[in-house]
Design a protein around this motif. Structure first.
Motif, PDB file in Angstrom:
ATOM      1  N   SER A 128      47.016  35.933  36.202  1.00  0.00           N
ATOM      2  CA  SER A 128      47.082  36.180  34.755  1.00  0.00           C
ATOM      3  C   SER A 128      48.539  36.389  34.350  1.00  0.00           C
ATOM      4  O   SER A 128      49.432  36.443  35.201  1.00  0.00           O
ATOM      5  CB  SER A 128      46.249  37.407  34.399  1.00  0.00           C
ATOM      6  OG  SER A 128      46.860  38.568  34.929  1.00  0.00           O
ATOM      7  N   ASN A 129      48.775  36.555  33.066  1.00  0.00           N
ATOM      8  CA  ASN A 129      50.153  36.756  32.590  1.00  0.00           C
ATOM      9  C   ASN A 129      50.719  38.105  33.031  1.00  0.00           C
ATOM     10  O   ASN A 129      51.924  38.315  32.975  1.00  0.00           O
ATOM     11  CB  ASN A 129      50.243  36.581  31.078  1.00  0.00           C
ATOM     12  CG  ASN A 129      49.316  37.513  30.342  1.00  0.00           C
ATOM     13  OD1 ASN A 129      48.547  38.257  30.953  1.00  0.00           O
ATOM     14  ND2 ASN A 129      49.372  37.463  29.015  1.00  0.00           N
ATOM     15  N   THR A 130      49.866  39.021  33.488  1.00  0.00           N
ATOM     16  CA  THR A 130      50.329  40.317  34.001  1.00  0.00           C
ATOM     17  C   THR A 130      50.516  40.293  35.516  1.00  0.00           C
ATOM     18  O   THR A 130      50.837  41.304  36.117  1.00  0.00           O
ATOM     19  CB  THR A 130      49.335  41.441  33.637  1.00  0.00           C
ATOM     20  OG1 THR A 130      48.066  41.147  34.219  1.00  0.00           O
ATOM     21  CG2 THR A 130      49.216  41.599  32.132  1.00  0.00           C
ATOM     22  N   GLY A 131      50.290  39.155  36.145  1.00  0.00           N
ATOM     23  CA  GLY A 131      50.483  39.023  37.580  1.00  0.00           C
ATOM     24  C   GLY A 131      49.271  39.396  38.416  1.00  0.00           C
ATOM     25  O   GLY A 131      49.357  39.487  39.633  1.00  0.00           O
ATOM     26  N   ARG A 132      48.130  39.613  37.775  1.00  0.00           N
ATOM     27  CA  ARG A 132      46.902  39.930  38.516  1.00  0.00           C
ATOM     28  C   ARG A 132      46.112  38.653  38.782  1.00  0.00           C
ATOM     29  O   ARG A 132      46.177  37.693  38.030  1.00  0.00           O
ATOM     30  CB  ARG A 132      46.044  40.904  37.725  1.00  0.00           C
ATOM     31  CG  ARG A 132      46.702  42.247  37.581  1.00  0.00           C
ATOM     32  CD  ARG A 132      45.793  43.207  36.892  1.00  0.00           C
ATOM     33  NE  ARG A 132      46.481  44.472  36.776  1.00  0.00           N
ATOM     34  CZ  ARG A 132      45.919  45.627  37.044  1.00  0.00           C
ATOM     35  NH1 ARG A 132      44.657  45.676  37.394  1.00  0.00           N
ATOM     36  NH2 ARG A 132      46.606  46.733  36.920  1.00  0.00           N
TER      37      ARG A 132
ATOM     38  N   SER B   5      43.405  36.040  38.680  1.00  0.00           N
ATOM     39  CA  SER B   5      42.375  35.700  37.698  1.00  0.00           C
ATOM     40  C   SER B   5      41.394  34.658  38.236  1.00  0.00           C
ATOM     41  O   SER B   5      40.323  34.469  37.669  1.00  0.00           O
ATOM     42  CB  SER B   5      43.009  35.199  36.399  1.00  0.00           C
ATOM     43  OG  SER B   5      43.751  34.041  36.627  1.00  0.00           O
TER      44      SER B   5
ATOM     45  N   SER C  73      44.920  31.241  40.735  1.00  0.00           N
ATOM     46  CA  SER C  73      45.766  31.451  39.566  1.00  0.00           C
ATOM     47  C   SER C  73      45.925  32.946  39.288  1.00  0.00           C
ATOM     48  O   SER C  73      45.111  33.765  39.699  1.00  0.00           O
ATOM     49  CB  SER C  73      45.182  30.749  38.334  1.00  0.00           C
ATOM     50  OG  SER C  73      43.938  31.312  37.995  1.00  0.00           O
TER      51      SER C  73
END
Length: 156
Positions: free
Chosen positions: A78-82, A84, A76
């Motif tokens: 994160s919402n910043t594209g990193r 997680s 998956s």
């Protein structure tokens, strides 16, 4: 306490003892760099009556580790594209045979674990990843030992 003991005894529960294998000696054939082999040898020595030998000619059966692989996939973001979360996979392919007959055909065993990840904890991630792979390796070893103990030679 008496009721608990009676219930446990009545359901057929018993402690795990040594496993009976359909042969007396076993040769483990694997790559020298395999991390699975030492753990597998320990489990076979401690949990079965089988004698491990150093030469396939002296063995009643050969346990061949054909393939052992570790993989890491992004699970998956994160919402910043990193990243997680990662999915860690551990695969083992093996077979159990004699010269003229097969106890177990080529068999695949695998385990996977999810691992959360934070950019600020790279060093901790490596340690956690190693622990998860070690845990998966131990689970795979137990699965292999159970399958070897349940193996029956084919009728040929």
């Amino acid at each position: 306490m008496l009721v608990l003991c009676t219930t446990i005894a009545g359901c057929g529960f018993q402690l795990r003892g040594n496993r009976e294998l359909p042969f007396n000696t076993l040769y483990v054939k694997a790559a020298e760099t395999s991390q699975l082999t030492p753990a597998l040898r320990r489990a076979l020595r401690g949990g079965t009556q089988v004698k491990l030998v150093d030469n396939a000619a002296d063995a009643d059966a050969t346990l061949e580790i054909i393939r052992e692989a570790r993989e890491r996939q992004i699970l998956s973001l994160s919402n910043t594209g990193r990243v997680s979360e990662y999915r860690l996979d551990y695969y083992v392919q093996f077979r159990l045979y004699q010269k003229d007959r097969e106890f177990l055909p080529v068999t695949n065993v695998s385990q996977w674990r999810a691992m959360s990840f934070q950019d600020s904890q790279v060093i901790q991630r490596e340690g956690q990843e190693d622990l998860l792979y070690r845990d998966m390796r131990n689970d795979v070893v137990q699965q292999i030992v159970r399958r070897v103990a349940a193996a029956k030679p084919d009728a040929s």
